[in-house]
Scaffold this motif. Sequence first.
Motif, PDB file in Angstrom:
ATOM      1  N   GLY A   8      29.504 -35.607  32.943  1.00  0.00           N
ATOM      2  CA  GLY A   8      28.326 -34.992  32.326  1.00  0.00           C
ATOM      3  C   GLY A   8      27.046 -35.676  32.766  1.00  0.00           C
ATOM      4  N   VAL A   9      27.054 -36.999  32.818  1.00  0.00           N
ATOM      5  CA  VAL A   9      25.880 -37.747  33.258  1.00  0.00           C
ATOM      6  C   VAL A   9      25.591 -37.455  34.735  1.00  0.00           C
ATOM      7  CG1 VAL A   9      24.976 -40.077  33.677  1.00  0.00           C
ATOM      8  CG2 VAL A   9      26.137 -39.560  31.522  1.00  0.00           C
ATOM      9  N   LEU A  10      26.634 -37.316  35.540  1.00  0.00           N
ATOM     10  CA  LEU A  10      26.457 -36.971  36.954  1.00  0.00           C
ATOM     11  C   LEU A  10      25.782 -35.603  37.096  1.00  0.00           C
ATOM     12  CD1 LEU A  10      27.046 -37.590  39.971  1.00  0.00           C
ATOM     13  CD2 LEU A  10      29.185 -36.339  39.655  1.00  0.00           C
ATOM     14  N   PHE A  11      26.228 -34.626  36.316  1.00  0.00           N
ATOM     15  CA  PHE A  11      25.618 -33.295  36.375  1.00  0.00           C
ATOM     16  C   PHE A  11      24.152 -33.344  35.938  1.00  0.00           C
ATOM     17  CE2 PHE A  11      29.562 -31.646  37.458  1.00  0.00           C
ATOM     18  CZ  PHE A  11      29.544 -30.272  37.566  1.00  0.00           C
ATOM     19  N   VAL A  12      23.838 -34.129  34.916  1.00  0.00           N
ATOM     20  CA  VAL A  12      22.445 -34.271  34.471  1.00  0.00           C
ATOM     21  C   VAL A  12      21.617 -34.902  35.578  1.00  0.00           C
ATOM     22  CG1 VAL A  12      20.924 -35.495  32.871  1.00  0.00           C
ATOM     23  CG2 VAL A  12      22.940 -34.348  32.012  1.00  0.00           C
ATOM     24  N   GLY A  13      22.161 -35.920  36.230  1.00  0.00           N
ATOM     25  CA  GLY A  13      21.438 -36.570  37.321  1.00  0.00           C
ATOM     26  C   GLY A  13      21.172 -35.614  38.469  1.00  0.00           C
ATOM     27  N   ILE A  14      22.172 -34.829  38.838  1.00  0.00           N
ATOM     28  CA  ILE A  14      21.994 -33.856  39.917  1.00  0.00           C
ATOM     29  C   ILE A  14      20.965 -32.809  39.517  1.00  0.00           C
ATOM     30  CG2 ILE A  14      23.152 -31.997  41.192  1.00  0.00           C
ATOM     31  CD1 ILE A  14      25.672 -33.795  41.164  1.00  0.00           C
ATOM     32  N   TRP A  15      21.024 -32.339  38.272  1.00  0.00           N
ATOM     33  CA  TRP A  15      20.069 -31.336  37.796  1.00  0.00           C
ATOM     34  C   TRP A  15      18.646 -31.881  37.833  1.00  0.00           C
ATOM     35  CZ3 TRP A  15      18.757 -26.584  37.024  1.00  0.00           C
ATOM     36  CH2 TRP A  15      17.732 -26.268  36.148  1.00  0.00           C
ATOM     37  N   ASN A  16      18.443 -33.100  37.324  1.00  0.00           N
ATOM     38  CA  ASN A  16      17.103 -33.671  37.296  1.00  0.00           C
ATOM     39  C   ASN A  16      16.597 -33.981  38.705  1.00  0.00           C
ATOM     40  OD1 ASN A  16      16.710 -33.493  34.539  1.00  0.00           O
ATOM     41  ND2 ASN A  16      17.738 -35.426  34.162  1.00  0.00           N
ATOM     42  N   LEU A  17      17.469 -34.380  39.613  1.00  0.00           N
ATOM     43  CA  LEU A  17      17.081 -34.591  41.000  1.00  0.00           C
ATOM     44  C   LEU A  17      16.654 -33.265  41.639  1.00  0.00           C
ATOM     45  CD1 LEU A  17      16.860 -36.587  43.360  1.00  0.00           C
ATOM     46  CD2 LEU A  17      19.227 -36.008  43.924  1.00  0.00           C
ATOM     47  N   PHE A  18      17.410 -32.205  41.349  1.00  0.00           N
ATOM     48  CA  PHE A  18      17.045 -30.877  41.842  1.00  0.00           C
ATOM     49  C   PHE A  18      15.662 -30.475  41.337  1.00  0.00           C
ATOM     50  CE2 PHE A  18      16.969 -26.294  40.830  1.00  0.00           C
ATOM     51  CZ  PHE A  18      16.955 -25.781  42.121  1.00  0.00           C
ATOM     52  N   LEU A  19      15.403 -30.680  40.045  1.00  0.00           N
ATOM     53  CA  LEU A  19      14.085 -30.329  39.487  1.00  0.00           C
ATOM     54  C   LEU A  19      12.979 -31.158  40.115  1.00  0.00           C
ATOM     55  CD1 LEU A  19      14.671 -29.881  35.653  1.00  0.00           C
ATOM     56  CD2 LEU A  19      14.274 -28.126  37.371  1.00  0.00           C
ATOM     57  N   LEU A  20      13.242 -32.431  40.322  1.00  0.00           N
ATOM     58  CA  LEU A  20      12.244 -33.307  40.916  1.00  0.00           C
ATOM     59  C   LEU A  20      11.892 -32.841  42.329  1.00  0.00           C
ATOM     60  CD1 LEU A  20      10.611 -35.954  40.604  1.00  0.00           C
ATOM     61  CD2 LEU A  20      12.531 -37.105  41.691  1.00  0.00           C
ATOM     62  N   ALA A  49      10.575 -30.703  25.984  1.00  0.00           N
ATOM     63  CA  ALA A  49      11.692 -30.054  25.289  1.00  0.00           C
ATOM     64  C   ALA A  49      12.524 -29.231  26.260  1.00  0.00           C
ATOM     65  CB  ALA A  49      11.170 -29.181  24.152  1.00  0.00           C
ATOM     66  N   PHE A  50      11.868 -28.544  27.195  1.00  0.00           N
ATOM     67  CA  PHE A  50      12.577 -27.781  28.223  1.00  0.00           C
ATOM     68  C   PHE A  50      13.465 -28.705  29.052  1.00  0.00           C
ATOM     69  CE2 PHE A  50      12.654 -26.466  32.700  1.00  0.00           C
ATOM     70  CZ  PHE A  50      13.328 -25.270  32.589  1.00  0.00           C
ATOM     71  N   LEU A  51      12.922 -29.827  29.487  1.00  0.00           N
ATOM     72  CA  LEU A  51      13.686 -30.774  30.294  1.00  0.00           C
ATOM     73  C   LEU A  51      14.880 -31.337  29.515  1.00  0.00           C
ATOM     74  CD1 LEU A  51      13.836 -32.376  32.965  1.00  0.00           C
ATOM     75  CD2 LEU A  51      12.487 -34.133  31.832  1.00  0.00           C
ATOM     76  N   ILE A  52      14.664 -31.699  28.275  1.00  0.00           N
ATOM     77  CA  ILE A  52      15.745 -32.258  27.459  1.00  0.00           C
ATOM     78  C   ILE A  52      16.809 -31.209  27.163  1.00  0.00           C
ATOM     79  CG2 ILE A  52      16.284 -33.195  25.166  1.00  0.00           C
ATOM     80  CD1 ILE A  52      13.582 -34.673  25.311  1.00  0.00           C
ATOM     81  N   LEU A  53      16.396 -29.998  26.828  1.00  0.00           N
ATOM     82  CA  LEU A  53      17.344 -28.937  26.522  1.00  0.00           C
ATOM     83  C   LEU A  53      18.224 -28.620  27.722  1.00  0.00           C
ATOM     84  CD1 LEU A  53      18.349 -26.699  24.569  1.00  0.00           C
ATOM     85  CD2 LEU A  53      16.630 -25.223  25.607  1.00  0.00           C
ATOM     86  N   TRP A  54      17.609 -28.431  28.892  1.00  0.00           N
ATOM     87  CA  TRP A  54      18.402 -28.109  30.071  1.00  0.00           C
ATOM     88  C   TRP A  54      19.262 -29.285  30.519  1.00  0.00           C
ATOM     89  CZ3 TRP A  54      20.144 -23.842  31.912  1.00  0.00           C
ATOM     90  CH2 TRP A  54      19.498 -22.655  31.583  1.00  0.00           C
ATOM     91  N   SER A  55      18.802 -30.505  30.310  1.00  0.00           N
ATOM     92  CA  SER A  55      19.627 -31.665  30.622  1.00  0.00           C
ATOM     93  C   SER A  55      20.848 -31.700  29.703  1.00  0.00           C
ATOM     94  CB  SER A  55      18.822 -32.955  30.481  1.00  0.00           C
ATOM     95  OG  SER A  55      17.821 -33.017  31.471  1.00  0.00           O
ATOM     96  N   ALA A  56      20.660 -31.384  28.435  1.00  0.00           N
ATOM     97  CA  ALA A  56      21.788 -31.344  27.498  1.00  0.00           C
ATOM     98  C   ALA A  56      22.778 -30.240  27.872  1.00  0.00           C
ATOM     99  CB  ALA A  56      21.280 -31.144  26.071  1.00  0.00           C
ATOM    100  N   ILE A  57      22.256 -29.102  28.302  1.00  0.00           N
ATOM    101  CA  ILE A  57      23.130 -28.007  28.727  1.00  0.00           C
ATOM    102  C   ILE A  57      23.945 -28.424  29.940  1.00  0.00           C
ATOM    103  CG2 ILE A  57      23.120 -25.699  29.771  1.00  0.00           C
ATOM    104  CD1 ILE A  57      20.757 -25.052  27.857  1.00  0.00           C
ATOM    105  N   TRP A  58      23.310 -29.047  30.928  1.00  0.00           N
ATOM    106  CA  TRP A  58      24.048 -29.472  32.127  1.00  0.00           C
ATOM    107  C   TRP A  58      25.020 -30.603  31.818  1.00  0.00           C
ATOM    108  CZ3 TRP A  58      25.098 -26.963  36.284  1.00  0.00           C
ATOM    109  CH2 TRP A  58      24.276 -25.906  36.658  1.00  0.00           C
ATOM    110  N   PHE A  59      24.699 -31.460  30.839  1.00  0.00           N
ATOM    111  CA  PHE A  59      25.649 -32.481  30.405  1.00  0.00           C
ATOM    112  C   PHE A  59      26.897 -31.814  29.829  1.00  0.00           C
ATOM    113  CE2 PHE A  59      27.444 -35.202  27.112  1.00  0.00           C
ATOM    114  CZ  PHE A  59      27.699 -36.350  27.845  1.00  0.00           C
TER     115      PHE A  59
END
Length: 107
Positions: A8-20, A49-59
């Motif tokens: 889950g943490v890996l998916f959040v990291g990949i998602w946030n890297l993609f957004l960045l 809130a958008f960033l946190i919500l989508w990070s939680a979804i990807w987790f």
Amino acid sequence: MNKNTKMGVLFVGIWNLFLLILFGTYLIATKRPFEYFIDEETNGMISLAFLILWSAIWFAIGKHISKDIEAKKHFFKEQYPLIGNEETNKIIRNIYFLKLKAMLQMD
């Protein structure tokens, strides 16, 4: 930290890297300041809130996928106990990605 949480943490990291990369490229290409993405009415609370919500979804997605793969691997090991761990991992990975590929194909 168990394996499912790590996935889950890996998916959040990949998602946030993609957004960045996506938003960074957009800001550079359009030569806009970073504040362009921060909403003025709430001083960035909606953006956060958008960033946190989508990070939680990807987790949750990453954790669910990890649990699903582990369950399939356990079931496969019960069905075929003589096959080694490396071969089992390869077979499960191939089955999982072939099903995903079939689901995403638009033939």
